[in-house]
Structure formats: C-alpha cells, structure tokens
Write a protein that holds these residues in place. Sequence first.
Motif, PDB file in Angstrom:
ATOM      1  N   ARG A 121      60.588  13.334  78.624  1.00  0.00           N
ATOM      2  CA  ARG A 121      60.668  14.713  78.018  1.00  0.00           C
ATOM      3  C   ARG A 121      59.201  15.539  78.002  1.00  0.00           C
ATOM      4  O   ARG A 121      59.265  16.463  78.556  1.00  0.00           O
ATOM      5  CB  ARG A 121      61.237  14.744  76.685  1.00  0.00           C
ATOM      6  CG  ARG A 121      62.845  14.235  76.646  1.00  0.00           C
ATOM      7  CD  ARG A 121      63.354  14.484  75.463  1.00  0.00           C
ATOM      8  NE  ARG A 121      64.819  14.344  75.533  1.00  0.00           N
ATOM      9  CZ  ARG A 121      65.513  13.829  74.582  1.00  0.00           C
ATOM     10  NH1 ARG A 121      65.033  13.735  73.370  1.00  0.00           N
ATOM     11  NH2 ARG A 121      66.815  13.382  74.737  1.00  0.00           N
ATOM     12  N   THR A 122      58.372  14.812  77.910  1.00  0.00           N
ATOM     13  CA  THR A 122      57.069  15.170  77.577  1.00  0.00           C
ATOM     14  C   THR A 122      56.231  15.396  78.822  1.00  0.00           C
ATOM     15  O   THR A 122      55.485  16.368  79.122  1.00  0.00           O
ATOM     16  CB  THR A 122      56.050  14.567  76.428  1.00  0.00           C
ATOM     17  OG1 THR A 122      55.982  13.261  76.977  1.00  0.00           O
ATOM     18  CG2 THR A 122      56.638  14.707  75.270  1.00  0.00           C
ATOM     19  N   HIS A 123      56.268  14.519  79.672  1.00  0.00           N
ATOM     20  CA  HIS A 123      55.491  14.366  80.934  1.00  0.00           C
ATOM     21  C   HIS A 123      56.397  14.483  82.105  1.00  0.00           C
ATOM     22  O   HIS A 123      55.752  14.748  83.345  1.00  0.00           O
ATOM     23  CB  HIS A 123      54.890  13.109  80.952  1.00  0.00           C
ATOM     24  CG  HIS A 123      53.585  12.773  80.077  1.00  0.00           C
ATOM     25  ND1 HIS A 123      53.860  12.750  78.687  1.00  0.00           N
ATOM     26  CD2 HIS A 123      52.178  12.773  80.060  1.00  0.00           C
ATOM     27  CE1 HIS A 123      52.503  12.737  78.048  1.00  0.00           C
ATOM     28  NE2 HIS A 123      51.683  12.631  78.759  1.00  0.00           N
TER      29      HIS A 123
END
Lengths: 105, 801
Positions: free
Chosen positions: A90-92
């Motif tokens: 989700r973040t990267h």
Amino acid sequence: MIYGIPLEWYLILAAVLFCIGIYGVLARRNAVVTLMCIELMLNAVNINLLAFWRYLEPGGALGQAFVVFVYVVTIAAAGVGLALIVALWRTHATVNLEDVNRLAG
Amino acid sequence: MVFNFNLLDLACFIPLFPLLAFVAVSLYAHRDRKLSHSLVIGGMLVALLLAQIVFWRAVTLPVGGGGRAYESVNVHWLVAGEERLTLGVYVDPAAAVMLFIVPLLCLTIFIYSVGYMPFDAPQVDPRYSRFFAYLSLFAAGMLGIVVFNNLLAFFISWEIMGTCAYLLLGSWREKACPGFDEITPREAGLKAFVVTKIGALFFMLGLALLYTEVGSLAYRDIFNPETLKRLASTPFLGTSTATVIALLLFGGAAAQSAQFPLHVWLPDTTEGPTPVLAMIHAATMASAGAFLVVRAYPLFQAAEVGVWAIGGVPFVAFVGAVTALGASLIAVVQHDVKGMFACSTISQLGYVIAALGIGAYTAGVFHLVMHAFCKTLLFLGAGSVIRGMERGRQQTHAYEFEEQEDAEGEREERSFDPRDMIDMGGLRWRMPRTFWAFLVGGAALSILPLITISFWSTSERVQGVGVASVNVLSRPDFWMLIVAAGLTAFYTARQLFMIFAGPPRTGAATHTRESAPSLTRPLVILAVFVVCLFWLGIPADFPLIGGLIPNWFHDFVGSAIGAGAQSTARLSGGGIAAHLQFPLMMGLAFALGGLLVGWLVYGLKPMRAGEMDRLEAGMRKLHLGWLHTGLRKRLYIDWVYRKTFVDGSIWLADALDRFDCGREEGARGVLDGLVNGVGSAGMVLSDAVAWFDTRVLDALVNRLAWVFGGLSNVAGWGDVHMMDASVNWMGVAARQVSTGLEFFDLRVIDGVVNGIGKTVRSLGGWIRPIQTGRVQRYLLIAVVTILALVLTFFMILQLNI
C-alpha cells in the motif's frame, strides 16, 4: 519400521531445508517468497525437534507439544509478515525487497 | 496377522485419487490446461469406479450384529506419547449411499465445468488449472468425510472443504462491481469461510469434550451403546455430557449446512462460478453438515436434545423446521436463478435436519441424497441458462445494438444480469434439453418434501416415544414443514414459468440458443438418475405409486439403526392405519396447491416484457410491499449481523487504533501519548536540570567567584605591596610551566582526541556502504558473522582438545 531410518537422515533433511530457507531469505527479492522461506526454516527446526523427540525421548509428547507451539508462533509470525507485506504494497506499491531501502543510512 | 482382503477396504483409496489429481495438477500439470482437467476427471473416474465396487459390496453385505456396518483394519495414524489415534474406513449404509452419489455428482460437475469454462476460448480464465485442482481437492475432502472411521479425520476433511470453498468462491475475484446481492466474490468467499469457521469452533470444542470423555474419536468407540449410555448419564453443565457434545456438534453441522442462524453465508455463494455452487450446495459442503448429523445420529438419540425442546419439538428438529420455512419464504421472492436455488438449498437441508431431529433417520438420508441429485441438476441447468443468456446478450450486442436505443434498451443496458429471471422467458423452445432437465429437477424438488413428510408420520422417534401420530397436527414443526412444502412447490413453479414460459422478455432471451453438448449431456445423465432413484425411496404407504416396488432404500439405510426389520414387518403386516396417511395427504394438498398457485400466477398468463414480478405486484396491492422487501433482504438477518458483528469488530479495531495512535491529524492516542509523554517528561526534566544548572548552580558559582574575587583583591593589595617580588618570580616560573602544559595539551591530548574522532569518522565512512538499507544485506552479514563465530568456536574447541 520407522527405526529403519537413522536419525541422521532427518537431521540432514532438516539442515538442507534450513539452508534452502536461508538461501531464499537472502537471495530472493519477493517479500512473499522470503516469508515462505522463513516458514521453511522454522519447519526445518520442527523436523529436528520431532526427530530428536522420536529417537531420544519417545515417552512423552514433549516434541510434539513443542512443534505445536512453534506452529502457533509461526502462524502469528506469518500473520504479521503478511500484514507487513500488505502495508508495504500500500505504501510503496511493491513487494520487491530491492526497492525497499528506507533504512539506508 | 492374516490380512483378510475385503473389497470394502478399497474405500480408503477413494479419496486418494482426487487428492493425487490435485497434487499432480497443482504441482506439475498446471501449465497444460487440457492435461489438468483430464487428470482431475480421471482421478474422479477412478474414485467413482472404486466407490461403485464398495457400494455394491456394501449392499450385498449380510446384516451382522450391530447393524450393517463394516470397519477396516486400523492403522496408527497420530501417535502422541501414549495416545494413539487410528485411521481406517467405516462403511455403513448411509456412507455407502453417499459413496454412490458423491463421486457420480462430482464427476458430472467436473465434466460440466470443462464445458462451462471453455479452456480454448480467447479470454480463458487464467486460473483454469487451479480451479480444477481445487475442485478435485474439494471432492477428496467430501469423500474423506464419507469413508473415514473417526471424527478427527472427518473434521480435517471438513476443513479441507471449507478452505476449498473459500478458494473456489474467489475464482472471479477480479469482479469488483457489486453483483446481484451487492457483495463481491471475494467478500462472499470470506463470509463463507468465517461463518463456517464459527461452526468449526463448535465442532472442535465438541471433539475435545468427546475425546476427554471417551478417549477415542473412532465411531466404533463413540457410538457403541455402553459409551452412549455412560455419556448420557454423566452430568455436565446441568445436563448430560451427551447433550452438550451433541449440541456442539450440531453447531458445526448447522454452520456447514447453513441452518438458521448461521445460514447467512450460503446465499452469497451465488457470486461464485455455477459448478462451484453445485459442489458447495449439493454434492459436497452443505450436505456434509447434514451428514455430520447422520453420522452422530446415535449420539443425538442418546442426548437429551430431543427432550430439550421448544414447543414440544426437539431442538434440532425445531432449528431445521424454522430454517426450512424461513428459507423457502425467502426463496419465493428471489429474482436471481442461482440465489433462489441457494435459498432452496437452505430450506431443503432444513428438512433433512428436521427429519433427523425427530428421528426419521431414513427420511433424512433419503432427502439428503435426493436433494443432492436434484440440486446439482438444477444448478447445472441454471448454469446452462445463464451461459445461454450471456451468449444471447452478446448476439444482441453484435446485431441489434443500434436498434436498442429506445427506453427499453436503455433500461436493459443499465441493469442487465444474465441471472435475472425477470429478463428471461420463452426459453422453452430455445433451450429444449435444458428445459427438460430443469423440469425433471424441479418436479423432483417439489415432490421431495412430501416424501420426507410421509416418512415423518412413521418416524421412529414419534412412534418410539409413544406420541400418537394423530398428535402430529398439534406440533409446530409439522406445520412449518407442510407450509414449506407448499412454498417449495410454488417457487419451483414460479421459476419454471418465469424462465421457460411465455414470450422472451428481452433481446438477450430472444437470441438465446441451446448450450453445447458438453453442458447438456451431464444434465441429461443427472435427470435420468433423478427419475430412477426416486422410485427407490418412495415409501410403501404413498398413495397410488407407493409399494409398486419394494422400498429398498428404507430397508438398506434403516438397517443401520435397526429400523429396517420393523419396516419390513409393517409391510408384511399389510396396510397402514388410515390416520397415518393424514400428514401425507396434507402435504400432498399443500404441494399441489403450491404448484397450482404458481401456475395461476405465472403460468396462466405469462409475464410480458417490462412487467413487474407478479408476486411483487400482488403483494404491493395487498399492502404487503414491506414484507416483500423484507424477504428480498433475507429478513434483514445479514443486515443485523453486519451491523452488530462486522461493524462491531471494525469499531473495536478503530477504537484500538485510536487508543494506539489516534485517528485525526494532530490528535494523539493513549499509547502514543504515553510514549510521547515519557519523551516529553524527559525533556521537561532535562529543561529543569538545565534551568537549575544555569540559574542556581551558575549563580552560586558566580557568587563564590565574587567572594573569592573580593578576597583576592584584599590579598592582592597585600600581595602587590609585600610579596610581589617573590611572586613575580613564581609567576614567571608558572608561565613557563603553563606554556609547556599548553604545548602538551595542544599537541598531545588534542592530537589523541582528534585522532579518535578521525578514526571513528573514517571507520564510519568505511562502514557506510554496508548500510544499504536492504534488510537482506544485514541478514547476510549476520549469517556470515554467525558462521564465522561458529567456526571460531569449533576451532577453539579443537585446539583445546
């Protein structure tokens, strides 16, 4: 029948599995594969525990109890690991460990 | 030990072949689609052959002492210290019957799947091989449930099925747009998984209790009369152990076979592919729940579950009856072909459970088996219809898209769903083979409750307890089942008329064509089986057609619990009391009434295009629109669960999150607050220390300095005037010394200090490249270090020795 197989074979199998696990953890780029390799290492340990229990102390169920305990911990670890991978995605937007180097000093 | 080979020992190989097929496909053959499905079908074919051998052998087995059950030599399976669990096969009549149907149905479904998911089409499912592998594992799980001889193996197979259901329901997991029930396939699979796990928890608790009490989980040990008597007489939690165990097991069965209040997962499974639905609803998973009750039937008999009753109805029967009635009510208003069948499945399994609950063992098993056949047939038929509608839809798009720009076309454009029965109609002439198969399945489905009800009047428990059969009319479960029978007939008729009768109501329906033979052939086979098998189970006291052929099924299955002889005796006694016919007549009246109403509402004057569902319109007219909406929403049970359990756990997670780190920007959660608090407390403390340092200590020091300054001024005066000369000399000497010291300080000490700094910096610069931020590098370093340490350790050991 089971005693036909010497203890060493189990230990060798466990060692081989452990080495495969280590290799995977160190060399594979995919976080999911890495997680699986960690599980593999834990299972190699489980084989050792079971083999020693069966050959050296077959009376109680201590080895099995240990292994079940390891299972529980493993499952918890897998849960956390998968959650981490999801968070990573989700973040990267990647699960490639090469691309994750925010720890770089 | 002389190993007497018995054909029944083959039973243990039955689950093996689908399992092997699963392994082979998932590990080796998954790249080759054709090979994959051939392997899976081949494995099932072998299982089918073995199962047939076992079945016919079991049928011809002489009735021994303890019923007609066969158990194989056990192998030690799980050895834990002194505890030994054994594994073997156990074939009693119920298992034999299941062995007859399960491989047959699974094989039909597999063959159908090949046609249903065309593997050479351009947009072939990327998970085609995996799909078949899971199907195979699913079947292996079900066969394991049937053949193994202990409850632990049962439970393991059961969980395999639960997992496969989850995996298979997610087959179309990319489908994000909400389908008919506004739930995505992924969510549907998850829901099924979670709800059945609740049941599994009950099951497991029951197993644990059973194992503690009996010390074994083998059927032979649990279900022998002495053990049951002991369990029934051991007090536990204010009732007997047998009761508690039976209730826990029933909790598992209720979740798996979708009994109220754990039925919520089953209707949503319609998001999955149709062959999977046929597997889950008919051939395997949901049936397995009811089969658990069949298996544990002696336990249920021994338990006080029967006495522990609601309104004079045994608890299990009550749950079954409520489910049967509620689900058939919901089924009546469904527009979705598959959704209606899903509700119908719940309802029919309710019948099975109710029959088992009142002690009509044979009726329960018969209903279970026949329902599996009918429902597989109907589901596969529904799949054929849906595929037909999809194809018709494509045709419409290809040729008539421009012409459909009117309002009707717009409406259809927006809300087209190939499963919506409102959009069908007139498929009778366009899909003739599917139609006939559907007709057979539907007819069987609407007769089925009747047969069960007729068994009801002669059920073992009702007679055994001494409740006169005439009292049947005062029992709520009887009325619920009778009404449900009427509803079953009605919704079947409704569906048949809506799909097949009248003119086509949309362009898609107009262009529908019969499905390929790969889809229709399994339908034909199943239809033939349904017709043939029905004759076997019709009770002897059924009007007109009863008794034409001996009720073989009742004798065979009933022999498991020693009821066969009784039935035979009754038959030979000739005739049956007239009052026992009454429930059957009632059921017949209700079912025919249901069919008649269905015909009047939907058949007499077929629905036109754009017309509202007749039932809905009628209920609206009677000011019952709220009831219709309520039924469409499945009586709001899903909604309540969502609002309580799902939202509750989300709320809890949110609350914990808020407790931890706070939700809004700037706000702090308690835990974070605590951690930050410790930090800021440290800072305040250090501030205070600094303040103390600068203000108090410094002031003190200054004051001291001032005092000493004064003193030194005084001393200086004396000094200047009296001791200057000597002091000057000493000063010169001291200056020399201090110059030397300064030199030492600057060169030597500073040099050392700077040297340390420089060394650390250069070391840092040297180590810096290692700090890539890649955890794997760190791990590598750790591993190498450990290896080096271990090596050193061994070398030291060697040296010492």
